[in-house]
Design an enzyme around this catalytic site. Structure first.
Site, mmCIF file in Angstrom:
data_model
loop_
_atom_site.group_PDB
_atom_site.id
_atom_site.type_symbol
_atom_site.label_atom_id
_atom_site.label_comp_id
_atom_site.label_asym_id
_atom_site.label_seq_id
_atom_site.Cartn_x
_atom_site.Cartn_y
_atom_site.Cartn_z
ATOM 1 N N HIS A 174 42.726 38.165 38.475
ATOM 2 C CA HIS A 174 43.733 37.170 37.890
ATOM 3 C C HIS A 174 44.642 36.535 39.214
ATOM 4 O O HIS A 174 44.206 36.808 40.105
ATOM 5 C CB HIS A 174 44.553 38.096 37.028
ATOM 6 C CG HIS A 174 43.901 38.516 35.938
ATOM 7 N ND1 HIS A 174 43.268 37.995 34.718
ATOM 8 C CD2 HIS A 174 43.719 39.708 35.442
ATOM 9 C CE1 HIS A 174 42.480 38.489 33.872
ATOM 10 N NE2 HIS A 174 42.654 39.941 34.354
ATOM 11 N N GLU B 158 49.214 42.884 36.134
ATOM 12 C CA GLU B 158 47.824 43.360 36.461
ATOM 13 C C GLU B 158 47.666 42.423 37.795
ATOM 14 O O GLU B 158 47.011 43.150 38.735
ATOM 15 C CB GLU B 158 46.916 42.792 35.455
ATOM 16 C CG GLU B 158 45.714 43.163 35.965
ATOM 17 C CD GLU B 158 44.535 42.755 34.755
ATOM 18 O OE1 GLU B 158 43.329 43.207 34.977
ATOM 19 O OE2 GLU B 158 44.849 42.216 33.609
ATOM 20 N N HIS C 31 40.551 45.477 38.228
ATOM 21 C CA HIS C 31 41.107 44.980 37.095
ATOM 22 C C HIS C 31 41.958 46.250 36.603
ATOM 23 O O HIS C 31 41.802 47.432 37.073
ATOM 24 C CB HIS C 31 40.340 44.579 35.863
ATOM 25 C CG HIS C 31 40.058 43.224 36.383
ATOM 26 N ND1 HIS C 31 40.467 42.183 35.794
ATOM 27 C CD2 HIS C 31 38.787 42.888 36.776
ATOM 28 C CE1 HIS C 31 39.800 40.931 36.325
ATOM 29 N NE2 HIS C 31 38.655 41.461 37.015
ATOM 30 N N GLU D 118 38.011 48.692 35.622
ATOM 31 C CA GLU D 118 39.366 48.735 34.769
ATOM 32 C C GLU D 118 39.959 50.159 35.306
ATOM 33 O O GLU D 118 39.435 51.094 34.667
ATOM 34 C CB GLU D 118 39.068 48.578 33.443
ATOM 35 C CG GLU D 118 38.527 47.231 33.042
ATOM 36 C CD GLU D 118 39.522 46.165 32.880
ATOM 37 O OE1 GLU D 118 40.693 46.431 32.825
ATOM 38 O OE2 GLU D 118 39.044 45.049 32.428
#
Length: 317
Positions: A105, A142, A198, A280
């Site tokens: 992101h 994030e 992530h 993650e």
């Protein structure tokens, strides 16, 4: 949260159905898992964790998970040094190796919805260029988490002699890059390994990390057949060392307690021609995981765990 999942912000994160029981692990799969992760998985497969929320294993070394003080202040973030592009590695066991680190992101994505909603080709279909990612309930994003871990990881890998390139950094464009470009950066660099960092955005009570492995895809611009095997090896090593260094358990809401998920719908994996996985690191919307993810001390351990898995993969040891 993976970049190919469309969210517009923390208030729109859809809850995922929690799983209260783990499916038994196959002997063939478990035999591939490093010792640290295998110990956890054997315990889960034997029914030790059935019907309850997973709790973290003891933290490594002298620190304990419960002893970490959550902190999301700017001063707690690792600072970038030198050029944000590829920097030549020094002397060390990874000299000559190239690693691409992909911090998921971008903080500016929230202000560039038209750009990140643009559809790009991921081989199997078309999906959004990027998404905003998620955040803790206190607003620690994030995008900020992933860049901080990426900076820490870069430092550790460079100390091992690797040349490291980030797909985005502090002076990156105001949004993105798109998922297809993130894959292309690794391909162009001819990376020996690539990893996308992530954090998830699931429901309270959903805890733990998971590693996303590329499935076999041969469609359109995507052909992962050559990287499925080495990416699996990379992912297994990273999962084992991440668990050992952080004490964070495998996810209790995806992957049936294994810590692994195989996907064929992510452009960052589908379009990669080099060994690549996603990790993650935890669930930002769970209060216990959030306390870890907002701690600089824990993020350093996360970077250490990821680094050790990559080093193991590149050295074949």
């Amino acid at each position: 949260m993976v970049a190919d999942v469309s969210y517009t912000g923390p208030d729109f994160d859809p809850p995922r159905q929690r799983r209260t029981r783990r499916a038994p692990l196959t002997v063939a799969f478990a035999a591939l898992v490093p010792g640290a992760l295998l110990g956890w998985l054997v315990y889960e497969a034997a029914g030790g964790g059935a019907g309850r929320t997973a709790s973290p294993a003891p933290a490594p070394r002298s620190a304990t998970v419960s002893g970490i003080t959550p902190a999301a202040s700017p001063g707690d973030d690792a600072k970038a040094s030198g050029s944000p592009s590829a920097r030549p590695g020094g002397a060390g066991p990874l000299r000559g190796k190239v690693v691409v680190v992909d911090p998921g992101h971008n903080p500016g994505n929230f202000h560039h919805t038209a750009e990140i909603n643009r559809q790009v080709d991921i081989g199997t279909n078309r999906k959004e260029c990027d998404t905003t990612g998620t955040s803790t309930d206190d607003g620690y994003t994030e995008a900020r988490f992933t860049l901080d871990v990426a900076h820490r990881l870069r430092t550790l890998l460079e100390e091992q002699g690797a040349t490291v390139r980030l797909t985005r950094d502090d002076d990156s464009p105001a949004w993105g890059p798109c998922v297809d470009e993130r894959a292309r950066i690794g391909n162009t660099a001819r990376a020996d390994a690539a990893i996308s960092i992530h954090a998830d955005g699931s429901a309270e009570g959903d805890r733990g990390f998971h590693v996303i492995l590329p499935g076999s895809v041969h469609a359109g611009a995507a052909d992962t057949r050559a990287i499925v095997g080495p990416s699996h090896d990379l992912g297994v090593r990273v999962a084992g060392t991440f668990l050992r260094e952080t004490g964070e358990p495998p996810s209790n809401y995806v992957g049936d307690g294994t810590g692994f998920v195989t996907r064929t719908d992510l452009g960052g994996l589908n379009l990669s021609t080099v060994p690549k996985v996603f990790i993650e690191c935890g669930n930002m919307r769970d209060s216990k995981d959030a306390a870890l993810l907002t701690s600089g001390a824990w993020r350093q351990r996360a970077a250490q765990g990821i680094s050790e898995g990559i080093v193991s993969f590149l050295r074949g040891s």
